[in-house]
Design a protein around this motif. Structure first.
Motif, PDB file in Angstrom:
ATOM      1  N   SER A  46       0.813  -1.214   0.000  1.00  0.00           N
ATOM      2  CA  SER A  46       0.000   0.000   0.000  1.00  0.00           C
ATOM      3  C   SER A  46       0.852   1.271   0.000  1.00  0.00           C
ATOM      4  CB  SER A  46      -1.013  -0.011   1.152  1.00  0.00           C
ATOM      5  OG  SER A  46      -0.348   0.166   2.365  1.00  0.00           O
ATOM      6  N   VAL A  47       2.082   1.210   0.510  1.00  0.00           N
ATOM      7  CA  VAL A  47       2.913   2.430   0.438  1.00  0.00           C
ATOM      8  C   VAL A  47       3.733   2.498  -0.849  1.00  0.00           C
ATOM      9  CG1 VAL A  47       3.058   2.750   2.937  1.00  0.00           C
ATOM     10  CG2 VAL A  47       4.862   1.474   1.783  1.00  0.00           C
ATOM     11  N   GLY A  48       3.979   1.351  -1.504  1.00  0.00           N
ATOM     12  CA  GLY A  48       4.680   1.354  -2.790  1.00  0.00           C
ATOM     13  C   GLY A  48       6.145   1.785  -2.668  1.00  0.00           C
ATOM     14  N   ARG A  49       6.634   2.484  -3.697  1.00  0.00           N
ATOM     15  CA  ARG A  49       8.004   3.048  -3.741  1.00  0.00           C
ATOM     16  C   ARG A  49       9.107   2.006  -3.608  1.00  0.00           C
ATOM     17  NH1 ARG A  49       7.870   8.847  -0.608  1.00  0.00           N
ATOM     18  NH2 ARG A  49       5.724   9.363  -1.073  1.00  0.00           N
ATOM     19  N   GLY A  50       8.750   0.746  -3.861  1.00  0.00           N
ATOM     20  CA  GLY A  50       9.768  -0.311  -3.816  1.00  0.00           C
ATOM     21  C   GLY A  50      10.325  -0.571  -2.434  1.00  0.00           C
ATOM     22  N   LEU A  51       9.566  -0.194  -1.396  1.00  0.00           N
ATOM     23  CA  LEU A  51      10.059  -0.380  -0.030  1.00  0.00           C
ATOM     24  C   LEU A  51       9.795  -1.797   0.461  1.00  0.00           C
ATOM     25  CD1 LEU A  51       8.727   2.977   1.459  1.00  0.00           C
ATOM     26  CD2 LEU A  51      11.099   2.434   0.834  1.00  0.00           C
ATOM     27  N   SER A  52      10.742  -2.339   1.237  1.00  0.00           N
ATOM     28  CA  SER A  52      10.529  -3.621   1.922  1.00  0.00           C
ATOM     29  C   SER A  52      10.415  -3.344   3.416  1.00  0.00           C
ATOM     30  CB  SER A  52      11.706  -4.569   1.690  1.00  0.00           C
ATOM     31  OG  SER A  52      11.914  -4.762   0.317  1.00  0.00           O
ATOM     32  N   LEU A  53       9.300  -3.763   4.008  1.00  0.00           N
ATOM     33  CA  LEU A  53       9.060  -3.495   5.428  1.00  0.00           C
ATOM     34  C   LEU A  53       9.031  -4.800   6.213  1.00  0.00           C
ATOM     35  CD1 LEU A  53       6.037  -0.975   5.171  1.00  0.00           C
ATOM     36  CD2 LEU A  53       8.477  -0.552   4.807  1.00  0.00           C
ATOM     37  N   TYR A  54       9.705  -4.794   7.345  1.00  0.00           N
ATOM     38  CA  TYR A  54       9.721  -5.974   8.217  1.00  0.00           C
ATOM     39  C   TYR A  54       9.467  -5.562   9.657  1.00  0.00           C
ATOM     40  CZ  TYR A  54      12.211  -8.338   4.420  1.00  0.00           C
ATOM     41  OH  TYR A  54      12.580  -8.869   3.221  1.00  0.00           O
ATOM     42  N   ALA A  55       8.739  -6.423  10.378  1.00  0.00           N
ATOM     43  CA  ALA A  55       8.532  -6.207  11.804  1.00  0.00           C
ATOM     44  C   ALA A  55       9.294  -7.261  12.598  1.00  0.00           C
ATOM     45  CB  ALA A  55       7.047  -6.291  12.143  1.00  0.00           C
ATOM     46  N   LYS A  56      10.165  -6.802  13.479  1.00  0.00           N
ATOM     47  CA  LYS A  56      10.820  -7.718  14.420  1.00  0.00           C
ATOM     48  C   LYS A  56       9.860  -7.830  15.596  1.00  0.00           C
ATOM     49  CE  LYS A  56      14.468  -9.977  16.060  1.00  0.00           C
ATOM     50  NZ  LYS A  56      14.591 -11.407  15.620  1.00  0.00           N
ATOM     51  N   PHE A  57       9.124  -8.953  15.629  1.00  0.00           N
ATOM     52  CA  PHE A  57       8.009  -9.036  16.570  1.00  0.00           C
ATOM     53  C   PHE A  57       8.476  -9.560  17.924  1.00  0.00           C
ATOM     54  CE2 PHE A  57       3.334 -10.471  17.268  1.00  0.00           C
ATOM     55  CZ  PHE A  57       3.181  -9.433  18.181  1.00  0.00           C
ATOM     56  N   GLU A  58       8.892  -8.620  18.760  1.00  0.00           N
ATOM     57  CA  GLU A  58       9.437  -8.960  20.067  1.00  0.00           C
ATOM     58  C   GLU A  58       8.355  -9.341  21.082  1.00  0.00           C
ATOM     59  OE1 GLU A  58      12.606  -9.656  19.291  1.00  0.00           O
ATOM     60  OE2 GLU A  58      13.292  -8.565  21.071  1.00  0.00           O
ATOM     61  N   GLY A  59       7.105  -9.117  20.682  1.00  0.00           N
ATOM     62  CA  GLY A  59       5.997  -9.573  21.520  1.00  0.00           C
ATOM     63  C   GLY A  59       5.968 -11.092  21.653  1.00  0.00           C
ATOM     64  N   LEU A  60       6.739 -11.795  20.808  1.00  0.00           N
ATOM     65  CA  LEU A  60       6.748 -13.254  20.855  1.00  0.00           C
ATOM     66  C   LEU A  60       7.853 -13.815  21.742  1.00  0.00           C
ATOM     67  CD1 LEU A  60       5.642 -14.019  17.214  1.00  0.00           C
ATOM     68  CD2 LEU A  60       4.293 -13.928  19.304  1.00  0.00           C
ATOM     69  N   ASN A  61       8.458 -12.964  22.537  1.00  0.00           N
ATOM     70  CA  ASN A  61       9.372 -13.450  23.582  1.00  0.00           C
ATOM     71  C   ASN A  61       8.566 -14.107  24.714  1.00  0.00           C
ATOM     72  OD1 ASN A  61      12.332 -12.907  23.212  1.00  0.00           O
ATOM     73  ND2 ASN A  61      11.507 -10.907  22.607  1.00  0.00           N
ATOM     74  N   PRO A  62       9.246 -14.854  25.597  1.00  0.00           N
ATOM     75  CA  PRO A  62       8.507 -15.628  26.617  1.00  0.00           C
ATOM     76  C   PRO A  62       7.553 -14.825  27.482  1.00  0.00           C
ATOM     77  CG  PRO A  62      10.822 -16.231  26.621  1.00  0.00           C
ATOM     78  CD  PRO A  62      10.676 -15.142  25.621  1.00  0.00           C
ATOM     79  N   THR A  63       7.902 -13.608  27.870  1.00  0.00           N
ATOM     80  CA  THR A  63       6.945 -12.833  28.662  1.00  0.00           C
ATOM     81  C   THR A  63       6.261 -11.769  27.811  1.00  0.00           C
ATOM     82  OG1 THR A  63       8.325 -11.031  29.559  1.00  0.00           O
ATOM     83  CG2 THR A  63       8.451 -13.165  30.681  1.00  0.00           C
ATOM     84  N   GLY A  64       6.418 -11.845  26.502  1.00  0.00           N
ATOM     85  CA  GLY A  64       5.653 -10.979  25.617  1.00  0.00           C
ATOM     86  C   GLY A  64       6.266  -9.632  25.321  1.00  0.00           C
ATOM     87  N   SER A  65       7.540  -9.452  25.641  1.00  0.00           N
ATOM     88  CA  SER A  65       8.202  -8.207  25.236  1.00  0.00           C
ATOM     89  C   SER A  65       9.704  -8.419  25.084  1.00  0.00           C
ATOM     90  CB  SER A  65       7.951  -7.073  26.235  1.00  0.00           C
ATOM     91  OG  SER A  65       8.891  -7.126  27.289  1.00  0.00           O
ATOM     92  N   PHE A  66      10.360  -7.404  24.480  1.00  0.00           N
ATOM     93  CA  PHE A  66      11.810  -7.456  24.258  1.00  0.00           C
ATOM     94  C   PHE A  66      12.606  -7.467  25.557  1.00  0.00           C
ATOM     95  CE2 PHE A  66      13.327  -3.215  25.452  1.00  0.00           C
ATOM     96  CZ  PHE A  66      12.143  -2.503  25.562  1.00  0.00           C
ATOM     97  N   LYS A  67      11.970  -7.148  26.669  1.00  0.00           N
ATOM     98  CA  LYS A  67      12.706  -7.042  27.929  1.00  0.00           C
ATOM     99  C   LYS A  67      13.399  -8.351  28.287  1.00  0.00           C
ATOM    100  CE  LYS A  67      11.092  -2.865  28.748  1.00  0.00           C
ATOM    101  NZ  LYS A  67      11.928  -1.668  28.796  1.00  0.00           N
ATOM    102  N   ASP A  68      12.857  -9.472  27.805  1.00  0.00           N
ATOM    103  CA  ASP A  68      13.440 -10.774  28.147  1.00  0.00           C
ATOM    104  C   ASP A  68      14.883 -10.905  27.668  1.00  0.00           C
ATOM    105  OD1 ASP A  68      10.965 -11.347  29.203  1.00  0.00           O
ATOM    106  OD2 ASP A  68      10.295 -12.528  27.476  1.00  0.00           O
ATOM    107  N   ARG A  69      15.203 -10.236  26.574  1.00  0.00           N
ATOM    108  CA  ARG A  69      16.582 -10.302  26.069  1.00  0.00           C
ATOM    109  C   ARG A  69      17.575  -9.734  27.075  1.00  0.00           C
ATOM    110  NH1 ARG A  69      16.996 -11.285  20.606  1.00  0.00           N
ATOM    111  NH2 ARG A  69      15.002 -11.114  19.537  1.00  0.00           N
ATOM    112  N   GLY A  70      17.184  -8.603  27.643  1.00  0.00           N
ATOM    113  CA  GLY A  70      18.074  -7.993  28.628  1.00  0.00           C
ATOM    114  C   GLY A  70      18.012  -8.710  29.957  1.00  0.00           C
ATOM    115  N   MET A  71      16.825  -9.235  30.263  1.00  0.00           N
ATOM    116  CA  MET A  71      16.636  -9.813  31.588  1.00  0.00           C
ATOM    117  C   MET A  71      17.379 -11.132  31.739  1.00  0.00           C
ATOM    118  SD  MET A  71      15.316  -8.315  34.089  1.00  0.00           S
ATOM    119  CE  MET A  71      14.164  -7.117  33.420  1.00  0.00           C
TER     120      MET A  71
END
Ligand code: AN7
Length: 378
Positions: A46-71
């Protein structure tokens, strides 16, 4: 216990060679990390312009956020030093994560949270995982100030991101992005609250860019490693950090006293990693910007409706900001762009339900009534 094969055993095992962790340390892990980098194909179309968009979905960590990486790093370190208790101030996700890793390590956890201002799911996590929840009549910044004082009066280890092991763990998200893409993204978009995560990503991208090309396996963990080839990259992304308009100290240029936003995770007025975050943005040629609560919620819904990705409001700000910057012409055509979705939408069911536009129909428990409902909404 299974010790061989390809069982994923968490980010410390995967990136051990790039983390400050002794070989004989007992690792406290919930197999965090290894989150998906989801192509946002419908949005990209929908945005076009040859852009590639990716989501790093950190909600899929064990407690549901990126905090687990640091913890995993911070609690592994605290436990190895013999700490019997950890403490943090939190807008919610840090407390959920700290509680989980403390439970696993068998140590006490104290969490200071702003009364009435943390999402329901996060409170549920902190309490069921057995931490001592201390609600303060103040905001995150008040809690942070108090926690810093507590470390000198009680035997507790601070696990907020001022603990350097937190950022060391969180930098692995950047490693994973590069490993998944086989290159660095051109831009990386990320929500900014206390500003630890943007700093950690910049460290991660920078460390990978400093790796010298090798022709064989990386040579760090040799034949035991399931991921023996770190991607060798020559570039680092432009770092773009987004804040909520009511809690935007990086846009104001100074701390703000009464931060306010529907995205309670980033309701922070006095970010602790101020200098590191500015360094990330300056060195990468990036920028900070802010978005209104309406823009945040609109994008949270759009991501859910068009991509099936349900993140919490604070996370949606990364995509909201990106889409606006694309519209404003700040993003070069043909770019590869990654966004960190920091936490899962289920963390904050109240906000989701309040603004949900999917109809909830009330009908009789009869075929005819249900058929009519279906035909009306096809
Ligand atoms: C979903 O839990 O500060 O800029 O106490 O939960 O590294 O602080 C949470 C922060 C973004 C901001 N998205 O990251 C806490 C806390 C979500 C968050 C942020 C947070 P930083």
């Amino acid at each position: 216990m299974i010790v061989s094969g390809t069982l994923y055993r968490g980010l410390i095992e995967r990136y051990r060679a790039r983390l400050p962790i002794a070989a004989d340390t007992r690792v406290i892990s919930l197999c965090e990390g290894n989150t998906p980098l989801i192509p946002l194909e419908n949005l990209a179309r929908s945005v076009g312009r040859g852009l590639s968009l990716y989501a790093k979905f950190e909600g899929l960590n064990p407690t549901g956020s990126f905090k687990d990486r640091g913890m995993t790093m911070a609690v592994t370190q605290a436990a190895s030093e013999g700490s019997r208790a950890i403490i943090c101030a939190s807008t919610g996700n840090t407390s959920a994560s700290a509680a989980a890793y403390a439970a696993r390590a068998g140590i006490r956890c104290f969490v200071l949270i702003p009364e009435g201002k943390i999402a329901l799911g996060k409170l549920a996590q902190a309490t069921i995982q057995g931490s001592v929840v201390i609600q303060i009549k103040g905001n995150f910044d008040d809690g942070m100030r108090i926690v810093k004082d507590m470390a000198s009066v009680a035997p507790v280890a601070i696990v907020n991101s001022i603990n350097p092991y937190r950022l060391q763990g969180q930098k692995t998200a950047a490693f994973e992005i590069v490993d998944a893409l086989g290159r660095a993204p051109d831009y990386h978009c990320i929500p900014v609250g206390n500003a630890g995560n943007i700093s950690a990503y910049w460290t991660g991208f920078s460390e990978y860019a400093a790796i010298q090309p090798k022709t064989a396996a990386c040579g760090y963990c040799v034949d035991t490693c399931a991921f023996p080839f770190p991607a060798v990259i020559a570039t680092r992304p432009v770092m773009v950090g987004y804040q909520a308009a009511g809690a935007a100290p990086f846009i104001a240029g100074h701390p703000v006293a009464e931060p306010e936003t529907v995205a309670t995770a980033i309701r922070i007025g006095n970010p602790q990693s101020w200098d590191l975050a500015w360094a990330a943005v300056r060195e990468s040629g990036g920028w900070f910007d802010s978005l209104t609560d309406d823009e945040i919620l609109h994008t949270q819904r759009r991501l859910a409706e068009t991509e099936g990705v349900f993140c919490e409001p604070a996370s949606a700000i990364a995509v909201a900001g990106l889409l606006r910057d694309i519209a404003r012409g700040r993003i070069a055509d043909g770019s590869v762009i990654t966004c960190t979705l920091t936490g899962h939408g289920l963390k904050d069911p109240d906000t989701a339900i309040k603004q949900s536009q999917g109809p909830i129909l009330q009908v009789a428990a009869e075929n005819e009534a249900v058929k009519r409902a279906i035909l009306d909404h096809l």
